[in-house]
Design an enzyme around this catalytic site. Structure first.
Site, mmCIF file in Angstrom:
data_model
loop_
_atom_site.group_PDB
_atom_site.id
_atom_site.type_symbol
_atom_site.label_atom_id
_atom_site.label_comp_id
_atom_site.label_asym_id
_atom_site.label_seq_id
_atom_site.Cartn_x
_atom_site.Cartn_y
_atom_site.Cartn_z
ATOM 1 N N PHE A 195 -5.317 -22.666 -51.579
ATOM 2 C CA PHE A 195 -6.293 -21.436 -52.512
ATOM 3 C C PHE A 195 -6.934 -20.596 -51.828
ATOM 4 C CE2 PHE A 195 -4.969 -24.763 -55.725
ATOM 5 C CZ PHE A 195 -3.746 -24.645 -55.771
ATOM 6 N N ASP A 228 -34.411 -10.957 -32.427
ATOM 7 C CA ASP A 228 -35.225 -11.595 -31.107
ATOM 8 C C ASP A 228 -36.819 -11.640 -31.292
ATOM 9 O OD1 ASP A 228 -32.948 -11.348 -29.092
ATOM 10 O OD2 ASP A 228 -34.842 -9.948 -27.631
ATOM 11 N N HIS A 264 -28.239 -8.332 -32.879
ATOM 12 C CA HIS A 264 -29.282 -9.136 -33.218
ATOM 13 C C HIS A 264 -30.590 -8.543 -33.591
ATOM 14 C CE1 HIS A 264 -28.952 -9.074 -29.126
ATOM 15 N NE2 HIS A 264 -30.648 -10.317 -28.991
ATOM 16 N N HIS A 321 -37.894 -16.812 -28.717
ATOM 17 C CA HIS A 321 -37.180 -16.439 -27.717
ATOM 18 C C HIS A 321 -37.520 -16.744 -26.486
ATOM 19 C CE1 HIS A 321 -33.681 -14.956 -25.603
ATOM 20 N NE2 HIS A 321 -34.382 -13.616 -25.934
ATOM 21 N N HIS A 380 -27.962 -14.876 -29.783
ATOM 22 C CA HIS A 380 -28.045 -12.975 -29.366
ATOM 23 C C HIS A 380 -27.070 -12.908 -28.597
ATOM 24 C CE1 HIS A 380 -32.388 -14.145 -29.439
ATOM 25 N NE2 HIS A 380 -32.720 -15.003 -29.231
#
Length: 258
Positions: free
Chosen positions: A58, A75, A73, A79, A69
């Site tokens: 279903f 940072d 996106h 990082h 990254h």
């Protein structure tokens, strides 16, 4: 009437315009390509688990495979080496993810020189015209690079000397990191540093100074040309990944309708 009720009414009445600044995320989304011997993240992909069939009669759903990254996106400080004792993406306060947006347009310069670097004097000239960058602001740099967002070769713009895309001087990166109480910086390119920023000292200065000073970067933004220089509100919505150094994010701007 409360402030939230006013905002809800303005959205309903289309007095506030919502602009999506996010690049679509797929296996074709251009991603950073580091030279050897450095390791690269995997590109985004979907793995089908079921599709209205025996594994799931279903429903349809997938496993997601992606690096942190990838695409549009954020940072987080952790990082980078200078922010290694700082926040991971789950620890960024929501109040730092929503703030005034200021847009600086360097499209003309970037069209003439793919290696164009924004310097402190450029931002100070903008402040002379538009006023000081407000606290908690997201400083967004328009270069027209979003027009390459679905073309990996053009977006990365690599030749025998490496990648070429606009970014920031070392002094500008230090100044933004240390002299302005901003939340972060947003760009249309694959990373918050210039394509050739590995040759600067320190290398990749925007990462070095911004993330080392509890500020954040967002990349691969779209549609900055639809925003005014001041007056918009930015909303950055990453996944709160514990230990995460970054996350693909949906990014919106709210602005007065014309």
């Amino acid at each position: 009437m409360g402030v939230i009720s006013q905002l809800t009414g303005a959205l309903t009445d289309q007095q506030v315009r919502l602009v999506d600044l996010t690049n679509k995320l797929s296996a074709a989304t251009p991603t950073l390509e580091l030279p050897e011997p450095f390791s690269n993240l995997i590109d985004f992909s979907l793995e089908e688990v079921s599709a209205y069939n025996e594994p799931g009669p279903f429903w349809k759903h997938h496993n997601i495979h992606t690096g942190e990254h990838i695409g549009t996106h954020i940072d987080a400080p952790v990082h980078w080496a200078t922010g290694r004792e700082g926040k991971d993406v789950s620890q960024i306060e929501p109040a730092r993810l929503i703030g005034p947006a200021v847009v600086l347009d360097f499209t003309a310069q970037a069209e003439k020189d793919a290696d164009f670097l924004v310097d402190v004097s450029h931002i100070q000239s903008w402040e002379t015209e538009h006023g000081a960058i407000p606290d908690n602001a997201w400083v967004l740099f328009r270069t027209g690079w979003d027009r390459f967002a679905q073309d990996r070769d053009a977006f990365l713009n690599k030749d025998e000397n490496g990648p070429h895309s606009p970014g920031f001087t070392v002094e500008c990166a230090r100044w933004l990191g240390e002299e302005r109480a901003i939340s972060g910086v947003g760009v249309e390119t694959v990373g918050i540093d210039a394509g050739a920023a590995g040759d600067l000292d320190p290398a990749f200065p925007m990462h070095y100074y911004l993330l080392g000073n509890d500020k954040y970067g967002i990349t691969s933004l779209q549609n900055l040309g639809e925003l005014p220089p001041t007056g918009a509100l930015l909303v950055v919505a990453p996944l709160p990944i514990e230990g995460g150094t970054g996350s693909p994010s949906r990014v919106f701007a709210l602005m007065d309708a014309e």
